[in-house]
Design a protein around this motif. Structure first.
Motif, short mmCIF file in Angstrom:
data_model
loop_
_atom_site.label_atom_id
_atom_site.label_comp_id
_atom_site.label_asym_id
_atom_site.label_seq_id
_atom_site.Cartn_x
_atom_site.Cartn_y
_atom_site.Cartn_z
N ASP A 270 -1.73 4.08 -0.28
CA ASP A 270 -3.24 4.18 -0.39
C ASP A 270 -4.20 3.42 0.85
OD1 ASP A 270 -6.04 3.41 -1.52
OD2 ASP A 270 -4.53 1.87 -3.18
N ASP B 229 -8.35 9.06 -1.01
CA ASP B 229 -8.16 8.34 -0.54
C ASP B 229 -6.62 7.33 -0.19
OD1 ASP B 229 -8.32 7.01 -2.90
OD2 ASP B 229 -9.27 5.47 -3.34
N HIS B 230 -6.04 8.39 -0.28
CA HIS B 230 -4.54 8.36 0.35
C HIS B 230 -4.54 8.55 1.03
CE1 HIS B 230 -4.72 5.99 -3.34
NE2 HIS B 230 -3.30 5.67 -3.58
N ASN C 225 1.10 -1.20 -0.31
CA ASN C 225 -0.40 -0.25 -0.30
C ASN C 225 0.88 1.04 -0.23
OD1 ASN C 225 0.45 -0.54 2.36
ND2 ASN C 225 -0.90 -0.27 3.61
N ARG D 94 -7.10 2.10 0.16
CA ARG D 94 -7.92 0.78 -0.24
C ARG D 94 -7.22 -0.03 -0.76
NH1 ARG D 94 -13.36 0.85 1.83
NH2 ARG D 94 -13.70 -0.42 0.01
N ALA D 95 -6.36 -0.04 -0.57
CA ALA D 95 -5.08 -0.85 -1.10
C ALA D 95 -5.64 -2.46 -1.14
CB ALA D 95 -3.91 -0.60 -1.64
N TRP D 96 -6.10 -2.46 0.37
CA TRP D 96 -6.54 -4.39 0.71
C TRP D 96 -7.98 -4.27 -0.16
CZ3 TRP D 96 -11.63 -3.65 2.05
CH2 TRP D 96 -12.68 -2.53 2.77
N ASP D 97 -8.72 -3.56 -0.80
CA ASP D 97 -10.08 -3.92 -1.60
C ASP D 97 -9.70 -3.59 -3.03
OD1 ASP D 97 -12.20 -4.38 -1.57
OD2 ASP D 97 -12.81 -1.99 -1.83
N ARG D 98 -8.19 -3.38 -3.37
CA ARG D 98 -8.36 -3.77 -4.69
C ARG D 98 -7.77 -4.11 -6.01
NH1 ARG D 98 -8.93 2.38 -5.47
NH2 ARG D 98 -8.33 3.23 -3.64
N GLU D 99 -8.30 -4.96 -6.05
CA GLU D 99 -7.97 -7.02 -6.88
C GLU D 99 -7.11 -7.66 -5.40
OE1 GLU D 99 -7.20 -6.87 -10.40
OE2 GLU D 99 -7.82 -4.74 -10.25
N LYS E 243 -10.26 -8.81 2.60
CA LYS E 243 -10.70 -7.69 2.44
C LYS E 243 -11.92 -7.69 4.19
CE LYS E 243 -12.22 -6.89 -2.04
NZ LYS E 243 -12.89 -7.32 -2.88
#
Length: 200
Positions: A82, A166-167, A45, A84-89, A110
């Motif tokens: 980031d 979201d960063h 992230n 939301r890196a955990w939620d990006r594919e 997730k």
């Protein structure tokens, strides 16, 4: 340079030679080293915004209490993450892992982070710190110096680098060749004050 030598010689250098440039090859070597930094669940992230543009760096310097290292170092890295890196594919973070590991870990990502903004931010800051430390040690091993900085207006710097909402920014990290050595170490605490055996 030996790893321990880099650890002991690394200092927060405030004065840089503004005439000293960093080659593209050295910059790439540094950034590739940064990508070896660990992250939870391998979500990677951290985001490293390399700022070379003089005008943009002048604006960041204004937002950083006019600290000269922002503009005088060879490069300025804004160490970000980031949220939301955990939620990006998340499956892409484990694409080369053994199937058993992939099948176990990817479904955990997730649920672990969702609905927990505090954990997302904590994870971002942990990753920023790990990434920045890797950069600082790699820089020292390559003959460069660095200076981790929190003395700046993060909202203003976010505007200047056009940071997505979201960063988050962890720190500024100028990297270059020292024009003056760092101050002597101001005073390390004794080992027995900071190393606790088993419990407090």
């Amino acid at each position: 340079m030996d790893t321990f030598e880099a650890i002991y010689q690394r200092r927060a250098v405030k004065h840089y030679d503004p005439a000293q440039d960093m080659s593209d090859d050295d910059e790439r070597k540094l950034m590739e080293a940064a990508l070896q930094s660990p992250t939870s669940f391998n979500i990677q992230n951290w985001r490293f915004v390399v700022v070379r543009d003089k005008a943009r760096r002048a604006l960041i310097r204004e937002a950083a209490w006019d600290q000269a290292q922002v503009t005088d170092a060879s490069i300025l890295v804004v160490v970000c993450a980031d949220l939301r890196a955990w939620d990006r594919e998340p499956e892409r973070y484990w694409r080369n892992a053994p199937e058993a590991a992939r099948d176990m870990l990817v479904p955990m990502i997730k649920p672990f982070y969702a609905e927990n903004a505090e954990l997302q931010r904590d994870e971002a800051m942990r990753s920023c710190g790990l990434g920045a430390m890797t950069l600082m040690l790699a820089a020292k091993a390559m003959g460069y110096d660095s200076c981790p900085m929190i003395g700046f207006d993060p909202a203003r710097v976010a505007e200047i680098i056009e940071l997505p909402e979201d960063h988050v920014i962890g720190m500024l990290l100028p990297i270059g060749k020292a024009a003056k050595p760092a101050w002597p170490k101001p005073g390390q605490l004794p080992l027995d004050e900071v190393v606790i055996r088993e419990t407090f």
